[in-house]
Design a protein around this motif. Structure first.
Motif, PDB file in Angstrom:
ATOM      1  N   GLU A   1      31.848  -2.989  19.994  1.00 32.16           N
ATOM      2  CA  GLU A   1      30.478  -2.828  19.496  1.00 32.16           C
ATOM      3  C   GLU A   1      30.416  -3.102  17.996  1.00 32.16           C
ATOM      4  N   GLY A   2      31.391  -2.557  17.244  1.00 29.81           N
ATOM      5  CA  GLY A   2      31.428  -2.776  15.804  1.00 29.81           C
ATOM      6  C   GLY A   2      31.610  -4.239  15.451  1.00 29.81           C
ATOM      7  N   ILE A   3      32.446  -4.932  16.218  1.00 28.62           N
ATOM      8  CA  ILE A   3      32.678  -6.366  15.981  1.00 28.62           C
ATOM      9  C   ILE A   3      31.391  -7.154  16.211  1.00 28.62           C
ATOM     10  N   CYS A   4      30.662  -6.803  17.251  1.00 30.22           N
ATOM     11  CA  CYS A   4      29.395  -7.491  17.536  1.00 30.22           C
ATOM     12  C   CYS A   4      28.389  -7.281  16.414  1.00 30.22           C
ATOM     13  N   LEU A   5      28.343  -6.070  15.855  1.00 33.94           N
ATOM     14  CA  LEU A   5      27.421  -5.783  14.763  1.00 33.94           C
ATOM     15  C   LEU A   5      27.756  -6.633  13.535  1.00 33.94           C
ATOM     16  N   LYS A   6      29.051  -6.840  13.311  1.00 30.33           N
ATOM     17  CA  LYS A   6      29.476  -7.640  12.158  1.00 30.33           C
ATOM     18  C   LYS A   6      29.099  -9.108  12.305  1.00 30.33           C
ATOM     19  N   HIS A   7      29.043  -9.580  13.543  1.00 37.37           N
ATOM     20  CA  HIS A   7      28.845 -11.004  13.796  1.00 37.37           C
ATOM     21  C   HIS A   7      27.423 -11.313  14.258  1.00 37.37           C
ATOM     22  N   PHE A   8      26.447 -10.590  13.693  1.00 31.99           N
ATOM     23  CA  PHE A   8      25.072 -10.766  14.184  1.00 31.99           C
ATOM     24  C   PHE A   8      24.540 -12.178  13.918  1.00 31.99           C
ATOM     25  N   ASN A   9      25.080 -12.855  12.891  1.00 31.17           N
ATOM     26  CA  ASN A   9      24.642 -14.234  12.653  1.00 31.17           C
ATOM     27  C   ASN A   9      25.014 -15.149  13.813  1.00 31.17           C
ATOM     28  N   LYS A  10      26.172 -14.873  14.415  1.00 23.56           N
ATOM     29  CA  LYS A  10      26.584 -15.632  15.601  1.00 23.56           C
ATOM     30  C   LYS A  10      25.652 -15.335  16.778  1.00 23.56           C
ATOM     31  N   LEU A  11      25.218 -14.081  16.861  1.00 19.96           N
ATOM     32  CA  LEU A  11      24.285 -13.705  17.922  1.00 19.96           C
ATOM     33  C   LEU A  11      22.953 -14.420  17.735  1.00 19.96           C
ATOM     34  N   LYS A  12      22.505 -14.521  16.490  1.00 19.05           N
ATOM     35  CA  LYS A  12      21.260 -15.245  16.216  1.00 19.05           C
ATOM     36  C   LYS A  12      21.386 -16.712  16.615  1.00 19.05           C
ATOM     37  N   ASP A  13      22.557 -17.307  16.328  1.00 21.40           N
ATOM     38  CA  ASP A  13      22.790 -18.698  16.730  1.00 21.40           C
ATOM     39  C   ASP A  13      22.685 -18.830  18.249  1.00 21.40           C
ATOM     40  N   ALA A  14      23.327 -17.891  18.957  1.00 18.87           N
ATOM     41  CA  ALA A  14      23.343 -17.951  20.421  1.00 18.87           C
ATOM     42  C   ALA A  14      21.942 -17.787  21.013  1.00 18.87           C
TER      43      ALA A  14
ATOM     44  N   ILE B   1      20.385   3.063  20.759  1.00 19.01           N
ATOM     45  CA  ILE B   1      20.430   1.611  20.925  1.00 19.01           C
ATOM     46  C   ILE B   1      21.439   1.069  19.921  1.00 19.01           C
ATOM     47  N   ASP B   2      22.451   0.374  20.438  1.00 21.97           N
ATOM     48  CA  ASP B   2      23.558  -0.087  19.613  1.00 21.97           C
ATOM     49  C   ASP B   2      23.086  -1.012  18.503  1.00 21.97           C
ATOM     50  N   LEU B   3      22.258  -1.966  18.857  1.00 21.25           N
ATOM     51  CA  LEU B   3      21.794  -2.959  17.906  1.00 21.25           C
ATOM     52  C   LEU B   3      20.467  -3.525  18.379  1.00 21.25           C
ATOM     53  N   LEU B   4      19.561  -3.700  17.455  1.00 22.77           N
ATOM     54  CA  LEU B   4      18.338  -4.442  17.772  1.00 22.77           C
ATOM     55  C   LEU B   4      18.108  -5.458  16.668  1.00 22.77           C
TER      56      LEU B   4
ATOM     57  N   MET C   1       7.382 -11.797  16.278  1.00 23.11           N
ATOM     58  CA  MET C   1       6.803 -10.737  17.121  1.00 23.11           C
ATOM     59  C   MET C   1       7.660 -10.409  18.337  1.00 23.11           C
ATOM     60  N   THR C   2       8.985 -10.438  18.139  1.00 22.51           N
ATOM     61  CA  THR C   2       9.918 -10.176  19.238  1.00 22.51           C
ATOM     62  C   THR C   2      11.051  -9.286  18.751  1.00 22.51           C
ATOM     63  N   ILE C   3      11.535  -8.439  19.632  1.00 19.33           N
ATOM     64  CA  ILE C   3      12.702  -7.599  19.347  1.00 19.33           C
ATOM     65  C   ILE C   3      13.716  -7.787  20.469  1.00 19.33           C
ATOM     66  N   ASN C   4      14.964  -8.100  20.099  1.00 21.20           N
ATOM     67  CA  ASN C   4      16.062  -8.119  21.072  1.00 21.20           C
ATOM     68  C   ASN C   4      16.755  -6.773  21.037  1.00 21.20           C
ATOM     69  N   LEU C   5      16.707  -6.044  22.153  1.00 22.75           N
ATOM     70  CA  LEU C   5      17.452  -4.787  22.291  1.00 22.75           C
ATOM     71  C   LEU C   5      18.790  -5.093  22.945  1.00 22.75           C
ATOM     72  N   PHE C   6      19.888  -4.799  22.241  1.00 20.31           N
ATOM     73  CA  PHE C   6      21.215  -5.137  22.749  1.00 20.31           C
ATOM     74  C   PHE C   6      21.874  -3.961  23.452  1.00 20.31           C
ATOM     75  N   GLU C   7      22.486  -4.274  24.579  1.00 21.75           N
ATOM     76  CA  GLU C   7      23.429  -3.387  25.243  1.00 21.75           C
ATOM     77  C   GLU C   7      24.777  -4.093  25.198  1.00 21.75           C
ATOM     78  N   ILE C   8      25.777  -3.427  24.619  1.00 19.50           N
ATOM     79  CA  ILE C   8      27.077  -4.059  24.365  1.00 19.50           C
ATOM     80  C   ILE C   8      28.138  -3.382  25.220  1.00 19.50           C
ATOM     81  N   LYS C   9      28.824  -4.162  26.062  1.00 22.20           N
ATOM     82  CA  LYS C   9      29.817  -3.612  26.993  1.00 22.20           C
ATOM     83  C   LYS C   9      31.107  -4.440  26.950  1.00 22.20           C
ATOM     84  N   PHE C  10      32.237  -3.741  26.832  1.00 23.12           N
ATOM     85  CA  PHE C  10      33.544  -4.405  26.893  1.00 23.12           C
ATOM     86  C   PHE C  10      34.158  -4.185  28.272  1.00 23.12           C
TER      87      PHE C  10
END
Length: 467
Positions: free
Chosen positions: A346-359, A387-390, A396-405
């Motif tokens: 979860e922490g790694i995903c939070l650090k790489h949010f720019n990659k998430l935006k790209d995806a 909520i882990d990350l939004l 006018m949009t919000i992505n609500l993330f659920e992060i699972k390993f």
């Protein structure tokens, strides 16, 4: 190097991150003088070390007279530079002072001498590059980057050197002939060691991720077995308080507010607590984020250093006990492993949010990235929501993330589907947002498509997008 002006560069970042390597590698042929501070020693020892370093730079085979003060030391350095003669080509001469905080011993007047050296000598020569470096990031920021004294606004450039990203870690390992490691293995290594180049440099080829972690962290000769204490001792003057905060944060996946940290650790509010939190944050061990819809006073602090989290979960409980070969490989079926893996991933995903935006195809859209939690009154009978990350988007949009390993595709069952619907409903109700809400599942191997995932209309991302 091509600048027509004198340059004063500060490089800072946590221990083992590669600051010294970066400076030496880049300025290799232009290093005229290099001095590295000695950890926790006297002024006289530091000045003797200076004389030794100057002797090596001059190349006379013996050390010059040991200066009595730092002012005298920098005058000797000026004389050495002048002795090189007129630099008609203006070829850059690099002066490198490494581990600057260690040079600044009590009552040494080192900083005032450094200020005088730059302001009255270096700044008048176009061929000088002065590089200062330090692992104590907070000290570097307070006394150099944001100096209010004689070095105020004197820096011409600065680099806060951070750990490798996941993608950089993959590149680094492949450059060291480890192309056999797949993305899942690289993620497992990163979850334990983070992107610290020194740690990654100790990995041997021909081993699985589990074998690598076992060898470095749990074997008799494991090079990271006792790294944790040395890491904090070398960075912070009163490291016990820093380690206490890190320990409490390692147990709170959702994070803690400042007041919760003070209550948990028994620390008093005030300047000392603020300084410790700032030092940990500037050194890259923790981060603070303002939850969605909240103010700065409601910031949540979270442990983001992978190795510190790994140590707290796995190495510290062992004490001096030798777990024996294969210890780590036997842990991966335990519930504790699942808890740690979820937290670390979860922490790694939070650090790489720019990659998430790209995806998500929203890299050019203005966003803010926050956690969110709802804690109802104890007598309300309602359950809390985390909520882990939004990602709050300008469209006018919000992505609500659920992060699972998971080590396979993740399956949403009926119970979990209802929990997700409830979470979205409570979020809408408590925030009164009118934006579109897209439920986004981020898992290691993706989410299996079934009736529940279809009804929830999830956006399905795999951890590969982080690399």
């Amino acid at each position: 190097m091509t600048s027509p002006d004198p340059e004063f560069i500060a490089v800072y970042g946590r221990r083992r991150i590669g600051k010294t390597f970066l400076v030496r590698e880049f300025f290799e042929k232009n290093l005229y003088f290099e001095l590295t501070g000695i950890f926790k020693t006297s002024l006289s020892d530091q000045l003797e070390n200076f004389a030794d370093s100057l002797g090596k730079a001059i190349g006379i085979g013996i050390s010059p007279k040991v200066p009595k003060t730092w002012r005298e030391a920098f005058l000797q350095l000026e004389n050495y530079i002048e002795s090189k003669g007129n630099n008609k080509s203006n070829r850059k001469q690099v002066i490198f002072l490494d581990e600057l905080p260690w040079l600044n011993t009590a009552r040494s007047k080192f900083l005032s001498a450094l200020q005088h050296f730059w302001n009255n000598y270096c700044s008048k020569r176009r061929d000088i590059i002065l590089v200062v470096c330090g692992s104590a990031a907070s000290w570097m920021i307070q006394h150099i980057v944001r100096s209010k004294g004689g070095l105020h606004n004197r820096l011409t450039r600065q680099i806060r050197l951070l750990p490798f990203t996941l993608a950089e870690t993959k590149q680094y390992l492949q450059s060291r002939k480890m192309k056999q490691l797949n993305n899942y293995s690289i993620l497992q290594i990163y979850m334990a060691l983070g992107g610290v180049p020194y740690y990654l440099s100790k990995i041997e080829t021909g081993k699985s991720a589990a074998q690598i972690i076992d060898s470095l962290c749990f074997s008799d000769s494991g090079q990271l077995r006792f790294e944790y204490d040395q890491l904090y001792w070398s960075l912070f003057e009163k490291s016990e308080q820093h380690m206490k905060i890190v320990e409490f944060l390692s147990k709170k996946r959702k994070g803690l507010t400042r007041s919760e940290i003070l209550e948990s650790t028994g620390m008093k509010t005030g300047g000392t607590a603020s300084q410790i939190l700032e030092e940990l944050e500037e050194s890259g061990f923790i981060e603070s984020r303002i939850p969605f819809g909240k103010k700065a006073n409601d910031s949540l602090y979270r442990l983001i250093d992978e190795f510190s989290l790994f140590h707290q979960y796995w190495i510290k409980p062992l004490g001096k006990q030798n777990p024996g070969s294969g210890y780590w490989m036997t842990r991966q079926s335990k519930q504790k492993y699942k808890s740690w893996a979820g937290y670390s991933f979860e922490g790694i995903c939070l650090k790489h949010f720019n990659k998430l935006k790209d995806a998500l195809g929203i890299s050019k859209i203005s966003t803010t990235e926050n956690p969110w939690r709802f804690q109802p009154p104890k007598d309300s009978g309602k359950s809390g929501v985390q909520i882990d990350l939004l990602i709050d988007r300008a469209d006018m949009t919000i992505n609500l993330f659920e992060i699972k390993f998971y080590n396979t595709e993740f399956t949403i069952n009926s119970k979990y589907a209802n929990e997700l619907r409830n979470k979205i409903e409570i979020f809408r109700e408590q925030t009164t947002t009118r934006k579109n809400i897209f439920l986004t599942m981020l898992t290691t191997y993706g989410t299996r498509e079934n009736a529940h995932s279809t009804s929830l209309e999830i956006i399905n991302l795999k951890s590969d997008v982080l690399l």
